[in-house]
Design an enzyme around this catalytic site. Sequence first.
Site: not given
Length: 128
Positions: A55, A53, A89
């Site tokens: 993030e 991801c 995350c």
Amino acid sequence: MEDTELLQMAIEAKKNAYAPYSHYQVGAAVLTGGKHVYTGVNVENVSFGATNCAERTAVFKAVSEGEKKIIAVAVAGSGDTIPYPCGICRQVLAEFGDQGTRVICSNSNGSYEVHTLGELLPHAFKLR
Ligand code: THU
């Protein structure tokens, strides 16, 4: 740094997202204790579980440069919905942030929400 400025950096970063499978591009920007900004994008893989991801890409870039404190993170998604960070995350952000870490989430229409990490992940796992 203003939340909107950090968000702008996430939006700019989103252009480099590698999302040929979901076609859902995400950009992120983290502001560190050292007052630096690290950006990241989602990096997908044909073996879907290997996807990273946006993030986490940004956080890992920051930590690998020696920055271990996260003050704020902006996330820019490519759809109509607000892109709240996924569960993994949130846990990674909790490792380097705290309950007051700001999480700024924006959809592609420019609507955004500001939350704290404490709101998004209350009772984060800790060893002690
Ligand atoms: N994705 C992120 O980059 N951040 C999140 O918090 C949730 C999902 C990415 C992963 C994948 O490339 C795409 O969005 C669709 O799930």
